[in-house]
Scaffold this motif. Structure first.
Motif, PDB file in Angstrom:
ATOM      1  N   ASP A  21       0.837  -1.210   0.000  1.00 36.77           N
ATOM      2  CA  ASP A  21       0.000   0.000   0.000  1.00 36.77           C
ATOM      3  C   ASP A  21       0.865   1.251   0.000  1.00 36.77           C
ATOM      4  O   ASP A  21       0.593   2.212  -0.721  1.00 36.77           O
ATOM      5  N   SER A  34     -13.404   9.864  -4.528  1.00 35.26           N
ATOM      6  CA  SER A  34     -12.238   9.032  -4.227  1.00 35.26           C
ATOM      7  C   SER A  34     -11.655   8.313  -5.448  1.00 35.26           C
ATOM      8  O   SER A  34     -10.634   7.641  -5.325  1.00 35.26           O
ATOM      9  N   GLU A  60     -19.146   9.829  -2.881  1.00 33.51           N
ATOM     10  CA  GLU A  60     -17.826   9.296  -2.515  1.00 33.51           C
ATOM     11  C   GLU A  60     -17.173   8.535  -3.656  1.00 33.51           C
ATOM     12  O   GLU A  60     -15.959   8.613  -3.845  1.00 33.51           O
ATOM     13  N   HIS A 118       0.727   4.001  -2.817  1.00 36.46           N
ATOM     14  CA  HIS A 118       0.358   5.375  -2.448  1.00 36.46           C
ATOM     15  C   HIS A 118       1.433   6.370  -2.878  1.00 36.46           C
ATOM     16  O   HIS A 118       1.114   7.474  -3.326  1.00 36.46           O
ATOM     17  N   HIS A 124      -9.321   5.584  -6.456  1.00 39.00           N
ATOM     18  CA  HIS A 124      -9.271   4.735  -5.261  1.00 39.00           C
ATOM     19  C   HIS A 124      -7.883   4.163  -4.942  1.00 39.00           C
ATOM     20  O   HIS A 124      -7.770   3.231  -4.165  1.00 39.00           O
ATOM     21  N   ARG A 151      -8.522  -4.833  -4.308  1.00 37.16           N
ATOM     22  CA  ARG A 151      -9.245  -4.067  -5.320  1.00 37.16           C
ATOM     23  C   ARG A 151      -8.631  -4.198  -6.716  1.00 37.16           C
ATOM     24  O   ARG A 151      -8.841  -3.360  -7.574  1.00 37.16           O
ATOM     25  N   HIS A 199      -5.503   5.609  -3.360  1.00 34.92           N
ATOM     26  CA  HIS A 199      -5.017   6.122  -2.071  1.00 34.92           C
ATOM     27  C   HIS A 199      -5.532   5.283  -0.889  1.00 34.92           C
ATOM     28  O   HIS A 199      -5.095   5.449   0.227  1.00 34.92           O
ATOM     29  N   LYS A 200      -6.441   4.377  -1.174  1.00 32.69           N
ATOM     30  CA  LYS A 200      -7.068   3.575  -0.120  1.00 32.69           C
ATOM     31  C   LYS A 200      -6.186   2.399   0.281  1.00 32.69           C
ATOM     32  O   LYS A 200      -5.354   1.945  -0.504  1.00 32.69           O
ATOM     33  N   PRO A 201      -6.394   1.883   1.493  1.00 31.37           N
ATOM     34  CA  PRO A 201      -5.636   0.693   1.911  1.00 31.37           C
ATOM     35  C   PRO A 201      -6.149  -0.570   1.221  1.00 31.37           C
ATOM     36  O   PRO A 201      -7.205  -0.560   0.592  1.00 31.37           O
TER      37      PRO A 201
END
Length: 182
Positions: free
Chosen positions: A39, A130, A126, A43, A133, A142, A135-137
């Motif tokens: 991650d 977002s 959202e 990121h 996506h 995903r 930037h998400k953990p």
């Protein structure tokens, strides 16, 4: 690294690299790396790429992907349009089949896209705010979406290509340490 932003070229490359992208997805799933470490790498690359690409110049996500709303987002978005939520829902939304309480705009491009901007930008749901996506953990949870968005979003395309360059080598961990960029 030079970033690719030409959408037609990205689509051609996506077709050509379809099998490779799924093989890399499988590789990432099997990679011996902590979720948090991967991650962090994603990121870091995402922040570098995002800083160089202006989404409002592209807006391809609004042209090729549907937008999802929950009930609260419907109220907020409709209010921003000065429209009753029920009227907004009836006119623009379709219920999802697999998620009760979720709705989506199934018109493409999004009917609220004007000059590559949402006419109700401050009240976007959202799923729009977002996107993409990255930037998400839990990046590896995903990956189907990432591979699917590879042909749609220049940010996703460039992040995934940089990940391939960085991780799909024998000594990737030493390369990460040497680069020390994350």
């Amino acid at each position: 690294m030079r970033l690719e932003t030409d959408l037609e070229k990205i689509k051609r490359i996506a077709i050509k690299k379809r099998d490779e992208n799924y093989r890399f997805r499988s590789y990432l799933k099997m990679l011996d790396i902590e979720t948090e470490e991967l991650d962090s790498i994603v990121h870091g690359i995402y922040e570098e790429v995002r800083a160089q690409i202006d989404c409002t110049k592209c807006a391809n996500c609004c042209k090729e992907l549907t937008t999802e709303f929950d009930k609260n987002e419907i109220k907020i978005f409709a209010k921003g349009l000065n429209m009753p939520p029920e009227k907004f829902k009836q006119k623009y939304l379709t219920p999802t089949e697999d998620e009760p309480g979720k709705f989506f705009i199934d018109a493409l491009p999004c009917p609220f896209l004007e000059n590559n901007l949402c006419v109700n930008y401050e009240n976007r749901p959202e799923s729009c705010v977002s996107f993409p996506h990255l930037h998400k953990p839990f990046f590896t949870s995903r990956l189907f979406g990432v591979v699917g968005n590879y042909s749609v979003c220049p940010i996703v395309f460039n992040v995934y290509e940089q990940l391939k360059d960085l991780l799909w080598h024998r000594n990737w961990r030493s390369r990460v340490d040497l680069l020390n960029r994350f």
